[in-house]
Design a protein around this motif. Structure first.
Motif, PDB file in Angstrom:
ATOM      1  N   ALA A 139      10.442 -26.955 106.091  1.00  0.00           N
ATOM      2  CA  ALA A 139      11.136 -26.284 106.644  1.00  0.00           C
ATOM      3  C   ALA A 139      12.109 -25.280 106.094  1.00  0.00           C
ATOM      4  CB  ALA A 139      12.122 -27.118 107.992  1.00  0.00           C
ATOM      5  N   GLN A 140      12.981 -26.525 104.896  1.00  0.00           N
ATOM      6  CA  GLN A 140      13.772 -25.136 104.607  1.00  0.00           C
ATOM      7  C   GLN A 140      13.028 -24.091 103.875  1.00  0.00           C
ATOM      8  OE1 GLN A 140      15.661 -27.655 101.317  1.00  0.00           O
ATOM      9  NE2 GLN A 140      15.712 -29.709 103.165  1.00  0.00           N
ATOM     10  N   ALA A 141      11.689 -24.462 103.085  1.00  0.00           N
ATOM     11  CA  ALA A 141      11.246 -23.362 102.770  1.00  0.00           C
ATOM     12  C   ALA A 141      10.831 -21.744 103.373  1.00  0.00           C
ATOM     13  CB  ALA A 141       9.568 -23.834 102.144  1.00  0.00           C
ATOM     14  N   LEU A 142      10.333 -22.899 104.365  1.00  0.00           N
ATOM     15  CA  LEU A 142      10.768 -20.845 106.169  1.00  0.00           C
ATOM     16  C   LEU A 142      11.564 -20.827 105.932  1.00  0.00           C
ATOM     17  CD1 LEU A 142       8.636 -20.070 108.154  1.00  0.00           C
ATOM     18  CD2 LEU A 142       8.919 -21.753 109.810  1.00  0.00           C
ATOM     19  N   TYR A 143      12.408 -21.647 106.589  1.00  0.00           N
ATOM     20  CA  TYR A 143      13.820 -20.698 106.486  1.00  0.00           C
ATOM     21  C   TYR A 143      14.575 -19.845 105.400  1.00  0.00           C
ATOM     22  CZ  TYR A 143      13.511 -24.587 110.078  1.00  0.00           C
ATOM     23  OH  TYR A 143      14.074 -25.849 111.058  1.00  0.00           O
ATOM     24  N   GLU A 144      14.006 -20.163 104.434  1.00  0.00           N
ATOM     25  CA  GLU A 144      14.549 -19.281 103.117  1.00  0.00           C
ATOM     26  C   GLU A 144      13.091 -17.646 103.187  1.00  0.00           C
ATOM     27  OE1 GLU A 144      14.981 -22.252  99.522  1.00  0.00           O
ATOM     28  OE2 GLU A 144      16.585 -23.669 100.443  1.00  0.00           O
ATOM     29  N   GLN A 145      12.124 -18.737 103.611  1.00  0.00           N
ATOM     30  CA  GLN A 145      11.083 -17.120 103.409  1.00  0.00           C
ATOM     31  C   GLN A 145      11.590 -16.252 104.458  1.00  0.00           C
ATOM     32  OE1 GLN A 145       7.563 -18.559 105.026  1.00  0.00           O
ATOM     33  NE2 GLN A 145       6.121 -16.375 103.973  1.00  0.00           N
ATOM     34  N   LEU A 146      12.282 -17.128 105.602  1.00  0.00           N
ATOM     35  CA  LEU A 146      12.784 -15.344 106.139  1.00  0.00           C
ATOM     36  C   LEU A 146      14.579 -15.301 106.401  1.00  0.00           C
ATOM     37  CD1 LEU A 146      10.904 -17.448 109.485  1.00  0.00           C
ATOM     38  CD2 LEU A 146      10.436 -15.387 108.585  1.00  0.00           C
ATOM     39  N   ASP A 147      14.489 -14.924 105.237  1.00  0.00           N
ATOM     40  CA  ASP A 147      16.320 -15.339 105.034  1.00  0.00           C
ATOM     41  C   ASP A 147      17.161 -16.016 105.175  1.00  0.00           C
ATOM     42  OD1 ASP A 147      15.151 -13.028 102.827  1.00  0.00           O
ATOM     43  OD2 ASP A 147      14.655 -12.017 104.931  1.00  0.00           O
ATOM     44  N   TRP A 148      16.784 -16.819 106.075  1.00  0.00           N
ATOM     45  CA  TRP A 148      18.162 -17.962 105.911  1.00  0.00           C
ATOM     46  C   TRP A 148      19.341 -17.938 105.025  1.00  0.00           C
ATOM     47  CZ3 TRP A 148      19.307 -19.547 110.967  1.00  0.00           C
ATOM     48  CH2 TRP A 148      18.839 -19.495 112.632  1.00  0.00           C
ATOM     49  N   GLN A 149      20.011 -18.652 105.104  1.00  0.00           N
ATOM     50  CA  GLN A 149      21.434 -18.600 104.143  1.00  0.00           C
ATOM     51  C   GLN A 149      21.741 -19.859 104.299  1.00  0.00           C
ATOM     52  OE1 GLN A 149      21.218 -16.629 100.892  1.00  0.00           O
ATOM     53  NE2 GLN A 149      19.527 -15.057 102.575  1.00  0.00           N
ATOM     54  N   ARG A 150      21.400 -21.439 103.114  1.00  0.00           N
ATOM     55  CA  ARG A 150      21.771 -22.147 103.169  1.00  0.00           C
ATOM     56  C   ARG A 150      23.261 -21.963 103.221  1.00  0.00           C
ATOM     57  NH1 ARG A 150      19.607 -27.316  99.792  1.00  0.00           N
ATOM     58  NH2 ARG A 150      17.713 -26.209 100.493  1.00  0.00           N
ATOM     59  N   ASP A 151      23.492 -22.429 103.892  1.00  0.00           N
ATOM     60  CA  ASP A 151      25.944 -22.561 103.606  1.00  0.00           C
ATOM     61  C   ASP A 151      25.917 -23.429 102.539  1.00  0.00           C
ATOM     62  OD1 ASP A 151      28.656 -22.821 103.902  1.00  0.00           O
ATOM     63  OD2 ASP A 151      28.717 -22.640 106.558  1.00  0.00           O
ATOM     64  N   LYS A 152      27.184 -22.434 101.699  1.00  0.00           N
ATOM     65  CA  LYS A 152      27.456 -23.069 100.542  1.00  0.00           C
ATOM     66  C   LYS A 152      29.085 -23.320 100.413  1.00  0.00           C
ATOM     67  CE  LYS A 152      23.541 -21.617  97.344  1.00  0.00           C
ATOM     68  NZ  LYS A 152      23.351 -20.678  97.584  1.00  0.00           N
ATOM     69  N   ASN A 153      29.923 -22.817 101.331  1.00  0.00           N
ATOM     70  CA  ASN A 153      30.708 -23.182 101.878  1.00  0.00           C
ATOM     71  C   ASN A 153      31.758 -23.876 102.644  1.00  0.00           C
ATOM     72  OD1 ASN A 153      31.021 -20.447 100.273  1.00  0.00           O
ATOM     73  ND2 ASN A 153      31.115 -19.554 102.474  1.00  0.00           N
ATOM     74  N   PHE A 154      31.075 -24.640 103.473  1.00  0.00           N
ATOM     75  CA  PHE A 154      30.882 -25.633 105.066  1.00  0.00           C
ATOM     76  C   PHE A 154      30.600 -26.555 104.675  1.00  0.00           C
ATOM     77  CE2 PHE A 154      32.438 -21.216 106.287  1.00  0.00           C
ATOM     78  CZ  PHE A 154      33.838 -21.868 106.716  1.00  0.00           C
ATOM     79  N   TYR A 155      30.870 -27.832 104.202  1.00  0.00           N
ATOM     80  CA  TYR A 155      30.381 -28.981 104.974  1.00  0.00           C
ATOM     81  C   TYR A 155      30.542 -29.200 106.511  1.00  0.00           C
ATOM     82  CZ  TYR A 155      30.318 -30.701 100.173  1.00  0.00           C
ATOM     83  OH  TYR A 155      30.632 -30.530  98.494  1.00  0.00           O
ATOM     84  N   TYR A 156      28.850 -29.725 106.706  1.00  0.00           N
ATOM     85  CA  TYR A 156      29.177 -30.286 108.820  1.00  0.00           C
ATOM     86  C   TYR A 156      29.187 -31.564 108.776  1.00  0.00           C
ATOM     87  CZ  TYR A 156      28.078 -25.656 108.738  1.00  0.00           C
ATOM     88  OH  TYR A 156      27.601 -23.900 108.788  1.00  0.00           O
ATOM     89  N   TYR A 157      30.095 -32.177 109.485  1.00  0.00           N
ATOM     90  CA  TYR A 157      30.110 -33.631 110.603  1.00  0.00           C
ATOM     91  C   TYR A 157      30.258 -33.512 111.160  1.00  0.00           C
ATOM     92  CZ  TYR A 157      33.438 -33.638 105.756  1.00  0.00           C
ATOM     93  OH  TYR A 157      34.136 -33.123 104.400  1.00  0.00           O
ATOM     94  N   SER A 158      29.794 -34.835 111.278  1.00  0.00           N
ATOM     95  CA  SER A 158      29.237 -35.328 112.530  1.00  0.00           C
ATOM     96  C   SER A 158      30.210 -36.771 113.346  1.00  0.00           C
ATOM     97  CB  SER A 158      27.566 -35.065 113.158  1.00  0.00           C
ATOM     98  OG  SER A 158      26.641 -36.494 112.415  1.00  0.00           O
ATOM     99  N   LYS A 159      29.831 -36.409 114.696  1.00  0.00           N
ATOM    100  CA  LYS A 159      30.429 -38.298 114.885  1.00  0.00           C
ATOM    101  C   LYS A 159      29.992 -38.823 116.384  1.00  0.00           C
ATOM    102  CE  LYS A 159      34.502 -41.053 115.631  1.00  0.00           C
ATOM    103  NZ  LYS A 159      35.769 -41.410 116.078  1.00  0.00           N
ATOM    104  N   SER A 160      29.179 -39.401 115.408  1.00  0.00           N
ATOM    105  CA  SER A 160      28.217 -40.268 116.873  1.00  0.00           C
ATOM    106  C   SER A 160      28.953 -40.772 118.015  1.00  0.00           C
ATOM    107  CB  SER A 160      26.872 -41.787 116.887  1.00  0.00           C
ATOM    108  OG  SER A 160      26.445 -40.726 115.750  1.00  0.00           O
ATOM    109  N   ILE A 161      29.193 -40.853 119.566  1.00  0.00           N
ATOM    110  CA  ILE A 161      30.165 -40.671 120.773  1.00  0.00           C
ATOM    111  C   ILE A 161      29.623 -42.344 121.588  1.00  0.00           C
ATOM    112  CG2 ILE A 161      31.925 -40.267 122.588  1.00  0.00           C
ATOM    113  CD1 ILE A 161      32.518 -39.930 119.698  1.00  0.00           C
ATOM    114  N   HIS A 162      29.983 -43.401 121.776  1.00  0.00           N
ATOM    115  CA  HIS A 162      29.428 -44.329 121.965  1.00  0.00           C
ATOM    116  C   HIS A 162      29.589 -44.179 123.736  1.00  0.00           C
ATOM    117  CE1 HIS A 162      26.090 -44.673 118.642  1.00  0.00           C
ATOM    118  NE2 HIS A 162      27.432 -44.843 117.904  1.00  0.00           N
ATOM    119  N   ASN A 163      29.207 -44.283 125.115  1.00  0.00           N
ATOM    120  CA  ASN A 163      29.677 -44.674 125.805  1.00  0.00           C
ATOM    121  C   ASN A 163      29.592 -46.280 126.289  1.00  0.00           C
ATOM    122  OD1 ASN A 163      30.994 -42.387 126.601  1.00  0.00           O
ATOM    123  ND2 ASN A 163      28.764 -41.439 127.246  1.00  0.00           N
TER     124      ASN A 163
END
Length: 151
Positions: A127-151
């Motif tokens: 998938a990364q190869a496809l995205y880069e082939q289509l000119d998508w840029q990997r973010d080098k400025n931000f880290y993405y975080y997530s947190k699971s919320i369990h109900n």
């Protein structure tokens, strides 16, 4: 392979789209659960709260792309989160993912969105190869975080 068309999903696609969505979830190590997949996709279609594109050849759905509307506070504009892209195992390497990605970009342009964002697994190099082939840029400025919320 015969002609492939890309179009917006409709209620009549639910059964076949749910099968693809269940396979997509399994790709990301979720247990098979066709009922859950059907409920989730059915709700998206009913609420019209995502943009779901499907790739089709004759009567067969070959893949899908799902985007969610969002906003960028910094650019004060509407954006799309390209959350899901999946092509059926038996039809991969035929350019279907690329067709879906290009259709998603066209849709974003037609909707007047300023950007599209996506995340993918670190080991999903295909998938990364496809995205880069289509000119998508990997973010080098931000880290993405997530947190699971369990109900």
């Amino acid at each position: 392979m015969s002609t492939i068309s890309i179009r917006m999903a409709s209620d009549s696609d639910l059964t076949n789209l749910a099968k693809l969505f269940d396979a997509y979830r399994q790709f990301y190590n979720q247990p098979a659960d066709i009922e859950r997949a059907r409920d989730f996709i059915g709700e998206r279609l009913m609420r019209n709260d995502s943009w779901l594109l499907v790739a089709q050849s004759h009567d067969e759905l070959l893949g899908f792309c799902q985007m969610y509307p969002s906003f960028s506070s910094t650019t004060t504009s509407r954006i799309a989160i390209l959350n899901d892209l999946f092509v059926a195992q038996n039809t991969r390497s035929k350019g279907i993912g690329k067709l879906l990605m290009r259709a998603a970009e066209d849709l974003a342009k037609n909707l007047g969105l300023s950007a599209m964002e996506l995340a993918t697994a670190i080991d999903n190099q295909t998938a990364q190869a496809l995205y880069e082939q289509l000119d998508w840029q990997r973010d080098k400025n931000f880290y993405y975080y997530s947190k699971s919320i369990h109900n």
